[in-house]
Structure formats: C-alpha cells, structure tokens
Design a protein around this motif. Structure first.
Motif, PDB file in Angstrom:
ATOM      1  N   SER A 150      29.510 -46.109 -35.288  1.00 32.00           N
ATOM      2  CA  SER A 150      29.938 -47.151 -36.224  1.00 32.00           C
ATOM      3  C   SER A 150      31.343 -46.919 -36.764  1.00 32.00           C
ATOM      4  N   PHE A 151      31.899 -45.708 -36.554  1.00 28.60           N
ATOM      5  CA  PHE A 151      33.163 -45.346 -37.183  1.00 28.60           C
ATOM      6  C   PHE A 151      34.150 -44.816 -36.151  1.00 28.60           C
ATOM      7  N   ARG A 152      35.434 -45.042 -36.423  1.00 26.60           N
ATOM      8  CA  ARG A 152      36.533 -44.559 -35.592  1.00 26.60           C
ATOM      9  C   ARG A 152      37.575 -43.912 -36.506  1.00 26.60           C
ATOM     10  N   ALA A 153      38.382 -43.026 -35.941  1.00 27.21           N
ATOM     11  CA  ALA A 153      39.496 -42.444 -36.691  1.00 27.21           C
ATOM     12  C   ALA A 153      40.425 -43.580 -37.121  1.00 27.21           C
ATOM     13  N   GLY A 154      40.866 -43.520 -38.365  1.00 27.69           N
ATOM     14  CA  GLY A 154      41.723 -44.568 -38.919  1.00 27.69           C
ATOM     15  C   GLY A 154      40.973 -45.612 -39.720  1.00 27.69           C
ATOM     16  N   THR A 201      39.993 -39.236 -40.613  1.00 28.05           N
ATOM     17  CA  THR A 201      41.014 -38.570 -39.812  1.00 28.05           C
ATOM     18  C   THR A 201      40.437 -38.009 -38.521  1.00 28.05           C
ATOM     19  N   ARG A 202      39.131 -37.694 -38.540  1.00 26.86           N
ATOM     20  CA  ARG A 202      38.493 -37.144 -37.344  1.00 26.86           C
ATOM     21  C   ARG A 202      37.007 -37.472 -37.379  1.00 26.86           C
ATOM     22  N   SER A 217      35.569 -36.450 -40.930  1.00 23.86           N
ATOM     23  CA  SER A 217      36.566 -35.837 -41.807  1.00 23.86           C
ATOM     24  C   SER A 217      37.369 -36.971 -42.425  1.00 23.86           C
ATOM     25  N   ILE A 218      37.455 -36.962 -43.757  1.00 24.61           N
ATOM     26  CA  ILE A 218      38.061 -38.076 -44.482  1.00 24.61           C
ATOM     27  C   ILE A 218      39.143 -37.550 -45.403  1.00 24.61           C
ATOM     28  N   GLN A 234      42.864 -35.073 -50.649  1.00 23.24           N
ATOM     29  CA  GLN A 234      41.698 -34.189 -50.571  1.00 23.24           C
ATOM     30  C   GLN A 234      40.978 -34.446 -49.255  1.00 23.24           C
ATOM     31  N   ARG A 235      40.496 -33.373 -48.618  1.00 24.65           N
ATOM     32  CA  ARG A 235      39.768 -33.491 -47.358  1.00 24.65           C
ATOM     33  C   ARG A 235      38.279 -33.389 -47.642  1.00 24.65           C
ATOM     34  N   TRP A 236      37.518 -34.312 -47.075  1.00 22.99           N
ATOM     35  CA  TRP A 236      36.060 -34.343 -47.240  1.00 22.99           C
ATOM     36  C   TRP A 236      35.420 -34.414 -45.867  1.00 22.99           C
TER      37      TRP A 236
END
Length: 170
Positions: free
Chosen positions: A119-123, A141-142, A149-150, A155-157
C-alpha cells in the motif's frame, strides 16, 4: 445535571481552587484511555447523544444526532433537529444505549482492510499516532519488510504499515 448544592459550593470557592479543579478535569478529559473507550464504541451512522456546549448555564443540554465522521481527536455529528454538523471531542459524546432499535438498525460497518507493505511507496506522505497518541506526519524514506522508515520534521521513525494512513492534500 449538576447538583445545586455542588454548584453553590463551586460559586463560593476561591479562584485558585477552581483553577486547580479545571486542571484536574482537563487531564481527566484528555486522558487517551478515556478517549479510546468512547471512540471504540462509536461507528459512522450510529445514533448518539451529545452535549450542547453553546448554553451559558450550568444545565446540561443534551442533543441527539448521528455520527458522520470519526477523526483522530474529534467526531463529526449531524444534529437531528437542526441538521447541522458539530465537531465534538469524544468525551462530549454518549453512544445512544437507550435505543435498542436504533442499535439494531445501525450495524457497525466492515472495517477497512489493514494496510500492507504494497500500500505504500517511498516518497508517500503518511500520518500515524505515536505512543503518546500525538499525530505525526512525515514522508516515507524507505520501505522495509515489516515497517516503513519515515522522516517527520528531521526525526526518523520506523512504523508498522498497519499504523500508517495516507495523507491526502486537499
């Protein structure tokens, strides 16, 4: 309805005591467990009662309506009598337990399918609630095997896909 003796005692109280009471009440009303308890018993289309906060009196004025939308911290309810939409905190809503017929005609809708990795893509721009139920918005981001990875304001989550929601630009 507030007991008249209690209301009279509040009128006689010192301002600092009333302020302290308002802080305690605010903490109780914004407790995530209390909010989640009400939210778990609601669904779109359900008949509910809610507090009309527009009055200047200590009288508790309850209105009836139907849930139109469930948001993170508020619900949108359509007033039956005035045909207006109200954006209300969850603690101001009482699921209508007095009407068994209303509950039978309002079955909860089927839950939407849980988001998966596909359901999700980078960006992608997404939102999620952190462990303190604070909404976070960021960009993926990944895409990992179990999490995404958001980046949220620097901040990285790492967040499970089931907790993510796509953000729509309006």
């Amino acid at each position: 309805m507030i007991n008249p003796d209690t209301l009279e005692a509040l009128h006689r109280s010192r301002s600092v005591d009333l302020y302290h009471l308002s802080l305690v009440l605010d903490r109780l009303l914004t407790d995530p467990r209390r909010i989640l308890d009400v939210r778990a018993r609601l669904h779109v289309g359900q008949a509910v009662g809610f507090v009309d906060h527009r009055g200047n009196t200590a009288e508790l004025a309850m209105r009836s309506g139907r849930v139109v939308d469930l948001q993170d911290r508020h619900a949108v309810v359509r007033d039956d009598a005035l045909r207006q939409h109200w954006k209300l905190p969850y603690v101001a809503i009482e699921p209508d337990a007095s009407s068994p017929a209303g509950r039978a005609s309002d079955p909860p809708p089927m839950p939407p399918p849980k988001p998966t990795r596909e359901s999700f893509r980078a960006g992608d721009r997404v939102s999620f609630d952190d462990r303190h139920l604070q909404p976070r918005i960021g960009v993926i981001t990944r895409v990992n095997a179990q999490t995404a990875s958001i980046d949220c304001d620097g901040q990285r989550w790492r967040v499970s896909f089931q907790l993510l929601r796509h953000v729509r630009d309006v």
